[in-house]
Design a protein around this motif. Structure first.
Motif, mmCIF file in Angstrom:
data_model
loop_
_atom_site.group_PDB
_atom_site.id
_atom_site.type_symbol
_atom_site.label_atom_id
_atom_site.label_comp_id
_atom_site.label_asym_id
_atom_site.label_seq_id
_atom_site.Cartn_x
_atom_site.Cartn_y
_atom_site.Cartn_z
ATOM 1 N N ASN A 10 10.654 5.372 -0.553
ATOM 2 C CA ASN A 10 9.391 4.363 0.142
ATOM 3 C C ASN A 10 10.025 2.779 -0.103
ATOM 4 O O ASN A 10 9.593 2.159 0.775
ATOM 5 C CB ASN A 10 7.977 4.464 -0.586
ATOM 6 C CG ASN A 10 7.392 5.876 0.034
ATOM 7 O OD1 ASN A 10 7.340 6.309 0.983
ATOM 8 N ND2 ASN A 10 6.561 6.298 -0.905
ATOM 9 N N GLY A 11 10.352 2.468 -1.323
ATOM 10 C CA GLY A 11 10.733 1.300 -1.711
ATOM 11 C C GLY A 11 11.773 0.878 -0.658
ATOM 12 O O GLY A 11 11.889 -0.210 -0.390
ATOM 13 N N ILE A 27 0.900 -1.165 0.020
ATOM 14 C CA ILE A 27 0.075 0.157 0.130
ATOM 15 C C ILE A 27 0.907 1.183 -0.027
ATOM 16 O O ILE A 27 2.113 1.071 0.408
ATOM 17 C CB ILE A 27 -0.873 -0.033 1.207
ATOM 18 C CG1 ILE A 27 -1.913 1.134 1.201
ATOM 19 C CG2 ILE A 27 -0.308 0.247 2.528
ATOM 20 C CD1 ILE A 27 -3.061 0.467 0.084
ATOM 21 N N ASP A 28 0.578 2.210 -0.583
ATOM 22 C CA ASP A 28 1.285 3.611 -0.722
ATOM 23 C C ASP A 28 0.287 4.974 -0.167
ATOM 24 O O ASP A 28 -0.598 5.166 -0.702
ATOM 25 C CB ASP A 28 1.956 4.020 -2.055
ATOM 26 C CG ASP A 28 3.068 4.826 -1.970
ATOM 27 O OD1 ASP A 28 3.046 5.615 -1.067
ATOM 28 O OD2 ASP A 28 3.956 4.753 -2.778
ATOM 29 N N THR A 54 8.608 -1.496 -7.950
ATOM 30 C CA THR A 54 6.931 -1.004 -8.006
ATOM 31 C C THR A 54 6.811 0.342 -7.149
ATOM 32 O O THR A 54 6.130 1.150 -7.834
ATOM 33 C CB THR A 54 6.308 -2.168 -7.344
ATOM 34 O OG1 THR A 54 6.558 -3.344 -8.080
ATOM 35 C CG2 THR A 54 4.864 -1.671 -7.498
ATOM 36 N N TYR A 55 7.494 0.429 -6.080
ATOM 37 C CA TYR A 55 7.427 1.717 -5.367
ATOM 38 C C TYR A 55 7.784 2.933 -6.238
ATOM 39 O O TYR A 55 7.249 4.098 -6.283
ATOM 40 C CB TYR A 55 7.840 1.715 -4.056
ATOM 41 C CG TYR A 55 7.033 0.897 -3.089
ATOM 42 C CD1 TYR A 55 5.903 1.595 -2.552
ATOM 43 C CD2 TYR A 55 7.220 -0.347 -2.801
ATOM 44 C CE1 TYR A 55 5.158 1.190 -1.740
ATOM 45 C CE2 TYR A 55 6.150 -1.250 -1.922
ATOM 46 C CZ TYR A 55 5.228 -0.511 -1.315
ATOM 47 O OH TYR A 55 4.655 -1.008 -0.513
ATOM 48 N N LEU A 99 10.242 -2.410 6.643
ATOM 49 C CA LEU A 99 9.283 -1.835 7.384
ATOM 50 C C LEU A 99 7.821 -2.294 6.865
ATOM 51 O O LEU A 99 7.783 -2.689 5.467
ATOM 52 C CB LEU A 99 9.301 -0.422 7.363
ATOM 53 C CG LEU A 99 10.422 0.327 8.198
ATOM 54 C CD1 LEU A 99 10.398 1.894 8.102
ATOM 55 C CD2 LEU A 99 10.489 -0.092 9.568
ATOM 56 N N LEU A 100 6.785 -2.339 7.434
ATOM 57 C CA LEU A 100 5.432 -2.499 6.706
ATOM 58 C C LEU A 100 4.969 -1.407 5.910
ATOM 59 O O LEU A 100 5.324 -0.211 6.462
ATOM 60 C CB LEU A 100 4.347 -2.554 8.097
ATOM 61 C CG LEU A 100 4.421 -3.963 8.883
ATOM 62 C CD1 LEU A 100 3.255 -3.558 9.952
ATOM 63 C CD2 LEU A 100 4.167 -5.209 8.182
ATOM 64 N N PRO A 101 4.488 -1.836 4.709
ATOM 65 C CA PRO A 101 4.292 -0.715 3.801
ATOM 66 C C PRO A 101 3.442 0.190 4.243
ATOM 67 O O PRO A 101 3.425 1.432 3.943
ATOM 68 C CB PRO A 101 3.484 -1.530 2.617
ATOM 69 C CG PRO A 101 4.152 -2.950 2.794
ATOM 70 C CD PRO A 101 4.193 -2.988 4.301
ATOM 71 N N PHE A 102 2.362 -0.106 5.152
ATOM 72 C CA PHE A 102 1.527 0.935 5.914
ATOM 73 C C PHE A 102 2.434 2.113 6.629
ATOM 74 O O PHE A 102 2.160 3.266 6.625
ATOM 75 C CB PHE A 102 0.452 0.363 6.744
ATOM 76 C CG PHE A 102 -0.393 1.279 7.494
ATOM 77 C CD1 PHE A 102 -1.635 1.746 6.971
ATOM 78 C CD2 PHE A 102 -0.247 1.743 8.664
ATOM 79 C CE1 PHE A 102 -2.405 2.452 7.482
ATOM 80 C CE2 PHE A 102 -1.120 2.504 9.241
ATOM 81 C CZ PHE A 102 -2.283 2.989 8.596
ATOM 82 N N ILE A 103 3.061 1.511 7.488
ATOM 83 C CA ILE A 103 3.827 2.258 8.341
ATOM 84 C C ILE A 103 4.999 3.083 7.608
ATOM 85 O O ILE A 103 5.197 4.383 7.944
ATOM 86 C CB ILE A 103 4.830 1.453 9.460
ATOM 87 C CG1 ILE A 103 3.950 0.670 10.317
ATOM 88 C CG2 ILE A 103 5.775 2.286 10.250
ATOM 89 C CD1 ILE A 103 2.825 1.660 10.883
#
Length: 328
Positions: free
Chosen positions: A115-116, A72-73, A226-227, A124-128
């Motif tokens: 982010n990536g 998720i982003d 992807t990010y 890290l979790l994508p949400f965090i």
């Protein structure tokens, strides 16, 4: 690699039927507003819908790739604002439109890379990670702009201003330029997702990360790309938004990440990962744009619009959850 292709083929069964779902929703909404609001059917209004949808479409395509990967982003809205403001600042430095637009996209790419990095190498979790990115990029925008609107109208030549406006809201054969941009991107990204090893790997990672790893797929490398892709597309969205407004406010793009998630989920992408399409993202983005346009034409204020969109996305996620459970 043969096992990867077989796995991809299995999870892609009946994708035509799945694609018809969001398209059917789009058609129903168009018919409803066409009947209730005659002004909705006018060429001018439909052109306006296409123009406003362009930012959502490009953003949703990037979000679709991320969610297919199982991530998720939440930072894409902040990237939109930061990239748009950076583009405006480059124009104020007397750079040509193409260079400023490229600079805005590169800013988005850098944010996506951050982010990536946090999601893959930092673990890290994508949400965090992307929630942190949201605050970081929004803070950078505030620092860069001093909390004020970055406008270029009085700081660039008339020719550069005209070129910038043309990029954001110009028309070729009565169709807005941004529509051509997202149409070309849609074809290219759809090919990337469906007909390349990267796309097949993305579906596999989203469906079963461990199986993908055992098949020889470098999960972190694919996720990082992807990010970066999502950030670059958000950067382009920011450039187009800035070109349309000939400025960028310190709150530019605020909440757009949720518009992207809405469009992606309504477009048929599963929040659990491993399923989705670019066509679905485009349909979902147009659902967002048409709903906002139709509700505005019917005098529904923005507060109730927020409630309505929230209810719809909850229903969409709930339906996806039920469908996923049934599939298991």
């Amino acid at each position: 690699m043969h096992s990867v292709k077989s796995f991809y083929k299995k999870i892609s069964e009946n994708r035509l039927i799945k694609a018809l779902g969001p398209f059917s929703v789009l058609i129903v909404i168009i018919l409803i507003f066409s009947i209730l609001t005659p002004t909705f059917r006018t060429l001018g209004n439909l052109t306006s819908v296409g123009l406003s949808a362009s930012v959502y479409v490009i953003l949703a395509m990037g979000m679709t790739f991320v969610i297919i990967s199982g991530g998720i982003d939440l930072s894409l809205g902040s990237i939109v604002g930061l990239a748009g403001a950076f583009c405006c600042m480059l124009l104020k430095m007397q750079m040509p439109v193409w260079a400023a637009a490229l600079g805005g996209m590169l800013m988005g790419m850098m944010c996506g890379a951050i982010n990536g990095f946090m999601v893959t190498w930092m673990g890290l979790l994508p949400f965090i990670a992307t929630l942190g990115g949201q605050w970081i990029f929004r803070g950078l925008l505030l620092v860069m702009s001093g909390g004020a609107t970055v406008t270029v109208r009085s700081d660039i030549t008339k020719q550069v201003l005209d070129d910038f406006i043309f990029l954001g809201s110009g028309r070729i054969l009565s169709i807005p330029v941004p529509v051509y941009i997202f149409a070309v991107l849609g074809v290219a990204l759809s090919f990337l997702l469906k007909h390349t090893p990267y796309g097949r790997s993305l579906y596999c990672i989203g469906s079963n990360p461990e199986a993908a790893r055992m098949s020889g797929i470098h999960n972190n490398r694919i996720k990082f790309k992807t990010y970066v892709l999502a950030g670059t597309l958000a950067g382009l969205s920011g450039v187009l938004l800035a070109a349309r407004m000939v400025s960028m406010t310190s709150g530019g793009g605020n909440g757009y990440e949720f518009e992207g998630i809405f469009a992606t989920v309504v477009g048929g992408t599963s929040m659990s990962g491993g399923e989705g399409s670019v066509l679905g993202a485009i349909c979902g983005a147009f659902v967002v744009a048409i709903l906002r346009n139709g509700l505005n034409l019917n005098g529904i204020n923005s507060f109730w619009q927020q409630v309505i969109l929230g209810v719809i996305i909850v229903i969409a996620v709930y339906v996806d959850t039920l469908r996923t459970r049934k599939a298991k």
